[in-house]
Design a protein around this motif. Sequence first.
Motif, PDB file in Angstrom:
ATOM      1  N   VAL A   1      33.657  11.536  62.879  1.00  0.00           N
ATOM      2  CA  VAL A   1      33.158  11.301  61.522  1.00  0.00           C
ATOM      3  C   VAL A   1      34.320  10.977  60.590  1.00  0.00           C
ATOM      4  CG1 VAL A   1      31.200  12.865  61.884  1.00  0.00           C
ATOM      5  CG2 VAL A   1      33.302  13.750  60.851  1.00  0.00           C
ATOM      6  N   ALA A   2      34.003  10.222  59.547  1.00  0.00           N
ATOM      7  CA  ALA A   2      34.964   9.948  58.474  1.00  0.00           C
ATOM      8  C   ALA A   2      34.344  10.398  57.161  1.00  0.00           C
ATOM      9  CB  ALA A   2      35.296   8.463  58.427  1.00  0.00           C
ATOM     10  N   SER A   3      35.185  10.707  56.177  1.00  0.00           N
ATOM     11  CA  SER A   3      34.699  11.228  54.903  1.00  0.00           C
ATOM     12  C   SER A   3      35.533  10.714  53.749  1.00  0.00           C
ATOM     13  CB  SER A   3      34.712  12.767  54.919  1.00  0.00           C
ATOM     14  OG  SER A   3      33.950  13.281  55.989  1.00  0.00           O
ATOM     15  N   ASP A   4      35.088  11.031  52.516  1.00  0.00           N
ATOM     16  CA  ASP A   4      35.757  10.483  51.335  1.00  0.00           C
ATOM     17  C   ASP A   4      37.065  11.175  51.006  1.00  0.00           C
ATOM     18  OD1 ASP A   4      34.951  12.916  50.239  1.00  0.00           O
ATOM     19  OD2 ASP A   4      34.173  12.029  48.398  1.00  0.00           O
ATOM     20  N   ASP A   5      37.488  12.156  51.803  1.00  0.00           N
ATOM     21  CA  ASP A   5      38.825  12.727  51.622  1.00  0.00           C
ATOM     22  C   ASP A   5      39.864  11.975  52.448  1.00  0.00           C
ATOM     23  OD1 ASP A   5      38.062  13.525  54.141  1.00  0.00           O
ATOM     24  OD2 ASP A   5      38.423  15.671  53.825  1.00  0.00           O
ATOM     25  N   GLY A   6      39.452  10.864  53.066  1.00  0.00           N
ATOM     26  CA  GLY A   6      40.379  10.035  53.810  1.00  0.00           C
ATOM     27  C   GLY A   6      40.641  10.481  55.223  1.00  0.00           C
ATOM     28  N   THR A   7      39.825  11.386  55.748  1.00  0.00           N
ATOM     29  CA  THR A   7      40.061  11.910  57.086  1.00  0.00           C
ATOM     30  C   THR A   7      39.083  11.348  58.107  1.00  0.00           C
ATOM     31  OG1 THR A   7      38.593  13.818  56.786  1.00  0.00           O
ATOM     32  CG2 THR A   7      40.915  14.092  56.153  1.00  0.00           C
ATOM     33  N   VAL A   8      39.527  11.376  59.352  1.00  0.00           N
ATOM     34  CA  VAL A   8      38.671  11.192  60.522  1.00  0.00           C
ATOM     35  C   VAL A   8      38.759  12.484  61.316  1.00  0.00           C
ATOM     36  CG1 VAL A   8      38.364   9.954  62.698  1.00  0.00           C
ATOM     37  CG2 VAL A   8      38.921   8.700  60.626  1.00  0.00           C
ATOM     38  N   ALA A   9      37.610  12.968  61.805  1.00  0.00           N
ATOM     39  CA  ALA A   9      37.598  14.231  62.541  1.00  0.00           C
ATOM     40  C   ALA A   9      36.768  14.106  63.802  1.00  0.00           C
ATOM     41  CB  ALA A   9      37.054  15.362  61.674  1.00  0.00           C
ATOM     42  N   ARG A  10      37.199  14.832  64.807  1.00  0.00           N
ATOM     43  CA  ARG A  10      36.405  14.985  66.026  1.00  0.00           C
ATOM     44  C   ARG A  10      35.665  16.305  65.944  1.00  0.00           C
ATOM     45  NH1 ARG A  10      39.036  16.404  71.919  1.00  0.00           N
ATOM     46  NH2 ARG A  10      37.122  17.197  72.882  1.00  0.00           N
ATOM     47  N   LEU A  11      34.333  16.256  66.105  1.00  0.00           N
ATOM     48  CA  LEU A  11      33.500  17.447  66.072  1.00  0.00           C
ATOM     49  C   LEU A  11      33.034  17.782  67.478  1.00  0.00           C
ATOM     50  CD1 LEU A  11      31.248  16.692  62.950  1.00  0.00           C
ATOM     51  CD2 LEU A  11      33.501  17.779  63.026  1.00  0.00           C
ATOM     52  N   ASP A  12      33.130  19.052  67.845  1.00  0.00           N
ATOM     53  CA  ASP A  12      32.647  19.496  69.142  1.00  0.00           C
ATOM     54  C   ASP A  12      31.141  19.264  69.224  1.00  0.00           C
ATOM     55  OD1 ASP A  12      33.248  21.366  71.644  1.00  0.00           O
ATOM     56  OD2 ASP A  12      31.356  22.004  70.741  1.00  0.00           O
ATOM     57  N   ALA A  13      30.684  18.637  70.310  1.00  0.00           N
ATOM     58  CA  ALA A  13      29.281  18.261  70.424  1.00  0.00           C
ATOM     59  C   ALA A  13      28.353  19.467  70.492  1.00  0.00           C
ATOM     60  CB  ALA A  13      29.072  17.385  71.661  1.00  0.00           C
ATOM     61  N   GLU A  14      28.837  20.573  71.010  1.00  0.00           N
ATOM     62  CA  GLU A  14      27.990  21.748  71.169  1.00  0.00           C
ATOM     63  C   GLU A  14      27.890  22.586  69.905  1.00  0.00           C
ATOM     64  OE1 GLU A  14      26.124  22.635  73.736  1.00  0.00           O
ATOM     65  OE2 GLU A  14      26.696  20.841  74.853  1.00  0.00           O
ATOM     66  N   SER A  15      28.998  22.653  69.135  1.00  0.00           N
ATOM     67  CA  SER A  15      29.044  23.594  68.008  1.00  0.00           C
ATOM     68  C   SER A  15      29.232  22.944  66.650  1.00  0.00           C
ATOM     69  CB  SER A  15      30.184  24.587  68.227  1.00  0.00           C
ATOM     70  OG  SER A  15      31.438  23.915  68.196  1.00  0.00           O
ATOM     71  N   GLY A  16      29.764  21.714  66.627  1.00  0.00           N
ATOM     72  CA  GLY A  16      30.105  21.090  65.353  1.00  0.00           C
ATOM     73  C   GLY A  16      31.457  21.508  64.823  1.00  0.00           C
ATOM     74  N   ASP A  17      32.172  22.367  65.550  1.00  0.00           N
ATOM     75  CA  ASP A  17      33.504  22.795  65.117  1.00  0.00           C
ATOM     76  C   ASP A  17      34.471  21.604  65.128  1.00  0.00           C
ATOM     77  OD1 ASP A  17      32.549  25.364  64.924  1.00  0.00           O
ATOM     78  OD2 ASP A  17      33.322  25.982  66.888  1.00  0.00           O
ATOM     79  N   VAL A  18      35.428  21.631  64.216  1.00  0.00           N
ATOM     80  CA  VAL A  18      36.432  20.576  64.151  1.00  0.00           C
ATOM     81  C   VAL A  18      37.459  20.788  65.256  1.00  0.00           C
ATOM     82  CG1 VAL A  18      38.249  19.522  62.766  1.00  0.00           C
ATOM     83  CG2 VAL A  18      36.117  20.244  61.677  1.00  0.00           C
ATOM     84  N   VAL A  19      37.567  19.811  66.167  1.00  0.00           N
ATOM     85  CA  VAL A  19      38.547  19.865  67.245  1.00  0.00           C
ATOM     86  C   VAL A  19      39.888  19.366  66.740  1.00  0.00           C
ATOM     87  CG1 VAL A  19      39.112  19.063  69.580  1.00  0.00           C
ATOM     88  CG2 VAL A  19      36.736  19.539  68.950  1.00  0.00           C
ATOM     89  N   TRP A  20      39.872  18.251  66.019  1.00  0.00           N
ATOM     90  CA  TRP A  20      41.058  17.771  65.320  1.00  0.00           C
ATOM     91  C   TRP A  20      40.636  17.013  64.073  1.00  0.00           C
ATOM     92  CZ3 TRP A  20      40.647  12.647  64.738  1.00  0.00           C
ATOM     93  CH2 TRP A  20      40.153  11.845  65.775  1.00  0.00           C
ATOM     94  N   GLU A  21      41.562  16.901  63.157  1.00  0.00           N
ATOM     95  CA  GLU A  21      41.352  16.146  61.916  1.00  0.00           C
ATOM     96  C   GLU A  21      42.629  15.367  61.619  1.00  0.00           C
ATOM     97  OE1 GLU A  21      41.497  17.683  57.548  1.00  0.00           O
ATOM     98  OE2 GLU A  21      39.411  17.858  58.223  1.00  0.00           O
ATOM     99  N   THR A  22      42.480  14.072  61.389  1.00  0.00           N
ATOM    100  CA  THR A  22      43.627  13.219  61.090  1.00  0.00           C
ATOM    101  C   THR A  22      43.423  12.556  59.736  1.00  0.00           C
ATOM    102  OG1 THR A  22      44.100  12.742  63.419  1.00  0.00           O
ATOM    103  CG2 THR A  22      44.910  11.164  61.811  1.00  0.00           C
ATOM    104  N   THR A  23      44.413  12.641  58.882  1.00  0.00           N
ATOM    105  CA  THR A  23      44.351  11.989  57.580  1.00  0.00           C
ATOM    106  C   THR A  23      44.803  10.541  57.720  1.00  0.00           C
ATOM    107  OG1 THR A  23      44.793  14.063  56.418  1.00  0.00           O
ATOM    108  CG2 THR A  23      45.185  12.013  55.205  1.00  0.00           C
ATOM    109  N   VAL A  24      43.929   9.612  57.358  1.00  0.00           N
ATOM    110  CA  VAL A  24      44.272   8.201  57.450  1.00  0.00           C
ATOM    111  C   VAL A  24      44.303   7.525  56.090  1.00  0.00           C
ATOM    112  CG1 VAL A  24      43.487   7.922  59.811  1.00  0.00           C
ATOM    113  CG2 VAL A  24      41.870   7.600  57.943  1.00  0.00           C
TER     114      VAL A  24
END
Length: 411
Positions: free
Chosen positions: A302-325
């Motif tokens: 997912v991407a959001s208006d804070d300029g980040t892209v994040a990988r969400l765990d498919a089972e829980s929705g927890d953030v696995v990593w977040e990268t500021t782009v």
Amino acid sequence: MRAVTVVAVAVVLASLAGAVLLGATGALVDQGGSDLSTTWTSDSAIPSDNNHHEVAVGTVGGEARVFVPVSSTRAVDACALAAFDADDGGEAWRDSVPSANCTVHAVADVAVADYDRDDTTEVLATTTEQVVRAYAPGGDVEREWNLSAYGYTKPVVANVTGDAAPEVVVVDSRGLVQVLDADGGVAWRDDRDGYVWGSPVVDDVDGDGAVEVVVADSTGAMTAYTATGGVDWNVSLDGEAVTWLGHGDADADGVIEFYAGTPTGFVFAVDGTGERAWTTTRSDLTATNAVLRDDAGGGAFVASDDGTVARLDAESGDVVWETTVASDAVQMMPPPVAGDVDGDGDSELVVAAHDGTVAVLDPATGRTIATVTHDDRVFAAPVLADVDGDDRVEAFVIYADGTVRRFDYDD
């Protein structure tokens, strides 16, 4: 991208050029030594700063083409669907939209498919003339179907009803869902209560061997229709408008999962059987698209208006990593898409940022592999396709002024 009337879901991204990139731990990310090269730039710039509908790429009439929806609010004679050569960016044909219909949504996302099973691939798009058009390879209009309002999302060609020919599934901006026959008729339709900005999903979403049509709208309702237009299931998303609808079998169980992004930053995970799995919150204007196998470094991205892209765990929705782009908070960001840019058999993520930067990310870690920047804004996700047969996808990005660029990855 899924721009909306009230949220115009397309405004500003801060510059990625020279931005500090952060991994899940906040550490600096190695940007690697690979590059993205700009292969060509189309000669299609117009007085406009709001083009946000995605291009389509495919082989039509034996030629690899890029089909570009061009819209404008400042040049009423500029709106059109244009076809460009995928190899050199030269224009092949153009179908203009009448001046009275030249608006920000003049032509919506484009599809390339053989909708009538005549062994010829056609091009399909909806327009503000309130029609769906099918174009022959040379650009002549082959078929039209009527809509109840301007078209916003991409037509989907699939065999929904199970008869001898596929249908065209389209949802216009007012929320009218239609399954259209290749001969110009209507197989079935349903008039929803809200606007629809996320493209419909047409697939066997629950693994029962039958095709369903899944639509989510501005009222926060997600519906799976049966092949005949009946309702298989309905899910409430707490009244949150859905602007992006990513989907894929992230856990490899034969059932498709849906990841609905909303203007207020919610991400809803819904199983293909109609069960809500989890809900998480990101920054506003959350955009979803890419879904990869979670046990292979995937999940929902997912991407959001804070300029980040994040990988969400498919089972829980927890953030696995977040990268500021994007180094500063922004109002929107197109979502990442997935494809094999380096020919190694595994997918990477490709992100187009509002400042004109295109970046390749490692889906397992969020590390930035390659970037290139142009000083033009971007409102739409890139489209990936291998048009030169080298087993690597190329990235095609439309900019706000209607210009398209092709990018190739170099080791």
